[in-house]
Scaffold this motif. Structure first.
Motif, PDB file in Angstrom:
ATOM      1  N   TYR B  35      60.956  38.454 -13.696  1.00 21.83           N
ATOM      2  CA  TYR B  35      61.367  39.820 -12.787  1.00 21.83           C
ATOM      3  C   TYR B  35      62.963  40.017 -13.465  1.00 21.83           C
ATOM      4  O   TYR B  35      63.706  38.712 -13.413  1.00 21.83           O
ATOM      5  N   GLN B  37      66.242  42.090 -12.406  1.00 20.31           N
ATOM      6  CA  GLN B  37      67.561  43.354 -11.650  1.00 20.31           C
ATOM      7  C   GLN B  37      68.540  44.122 -12.073  1.00 20.31           C
ATOM      8  O   GLN B  37      69.618  42.812 -11.931  1.00 20.31           O
ATOM      9  N   PRO B  43      63.151  45.918  -9.406  1.00 18.30           N
ATOM     10  CA  PRO B  43      62.728  44.670 -10.449  1.00 18.30           C
ATOM     11  C   PRO B  43      61.802  45.529 -11.615  1.00 18.30           C
ATOM     12  O   PRO B  43      61.235  46.010 -11.193  1.00 18.30           O
ATOM     13  N   LEU B  88      70.156  40.217 -11.980  1.00 16.82           N
ATOM     14  CA  LEU B  88      69.416  39.651 -11.196  1.00 16.82           C
ATOM     15  C   LEU B  88      68.265  39.049 -11.223  1.00 16.82           C
ATOM     16  O   LEU B  88      67.471  39.720 -11.951  1.00 16.82           O
ATOM     17  N   LEU B  90      64.345  37.210 -11.057  1.00 17.22           N
ATOM     18  CA  LEU B  90      63.580  36.885  -9.634  1.00 17.22           C
ATOM     19  C   LEU B  90      62.652  36.110 -10.278  1.00 17.22           C
ATOM     20  O   LEU B  90      61.988  36.737 -11.255  1.00 17.22           O
ATOM     21  N   ARG B 109      71.720  34.439 -10.263  1.00 15.76           N
ATOM     22  CA  ARG B 109      72.316  35.933 -10.285  1.00 15.76           C
ATOM     23  C   ARG B 109      73.435  35.688 -11.948  1.00 15.76           C
ATOM     24  O   ARG B 109      73.878  34.815 -11.537  1.00 15.76           O
TER      25      ARG B 109
END
Lengths: 110, 113
Positions: B35, B37, B43, B88, B90, B109
């Motif tokens: 994901y 974000q 996300p 970010l 994930l 990140r």
């Protein structure tokens, strides 16, 4: 695609207060999860709750699948509860991605 | 038991470069999802892999690719980085491909300058 809306978008409360966060979704879902995102970005699992009610300490959640909404209750708020709360849903049946809501930013003031 | 682990935790890249992000799922989990974000948003789904096969792809350009290895770990690759790829990233793991609780790593990140 499915729409997931959360309310309120922002919530500021005094320590010790109770709160209710809402998640509305536009289609039938196979899975619903609640997450707390901490200031470092980590998504912490709160509940896996496609239907029914669950409780974990000061937190509880209810999903009414037939009416397409879920509620997250936080009682006796603590400053560590601050952060962004997301609900995420999965349609299932070949569509297994999680679709996240818009989030509720909760700030607990000491 | 170790949770989902991602590496690196932070990364700075220049526009046009390529990046590889890595994810190790929870032991016994066979599905990995990625994901993205961006700041201020929830996300967004990029890819899902289950038993080393791609099970789903989100609305991302072909510059994004991924794969899952025999040990169920996964890599996300992004080519020709753009400033807008700053986000970010994930990784989530679950026991099976669907209808199972997903657990997320701490994220990578990525900053593109």
């Amino acid at each position: 695609g499915i729409q997931v809306e959360q309310s309120p978008p922002d919530l500021i409360l005094q320590e010790g207060a109770n709160s209710t966060l809402r998640c509305n979704f536009s289609d039938s879902v196979n899975n619903l999860q609640w997450f707390h995102q901490n200031p470092w970005g980590q998504l912490i699992n709160l509940f896996y709750i496609p239907s029914g009610t669950k409780q974990n300490g000061r937190l509880s959640a209810t999903t009414v699948a037939t009416e397409r909404y879920s509620l997250l209750y936080i009682s006796s708020s603590q400053t560590t509860d601050s952060g962004v709360y997301f609900c995420a849903v999965e349609l299932g049946f070949g569509n297994e991605k999680l679709t996240f809501g818009t989030g509720t930013r909760l700030t607990i003031i000491p | 038991d170790a949770g989902v682990t991602q590496s690196p935790t932070h990364l700075i890249k220049t526009r046009g470069q390529h990046v590889t992000l890595r994810c190790s799922p929870i032991s016994g989990h066979k599905s990995v999802s990625w994901y993205q974000q961006v700041l201020g948003q929830g996300p967004q789904f990029i890819f899902q892999y289950y038993e080393k096969e791609e099970r789903g792809r989100g609305n991302f350009p072909d510059r994004f690719s991924a794969r899952q290895f025999p040990n169920y770990s996964s890599e996300l690759n992004v080519n020709a980085l753009l400033l807008g790829d700053s986000a970010l990233y994930l990784c989530a793991s679950s026991l099976v491909g669907g209808s199972a609780e997903a657990f997320f790593g701490q994220g990578t990140r990525l900053t593109v300058v």
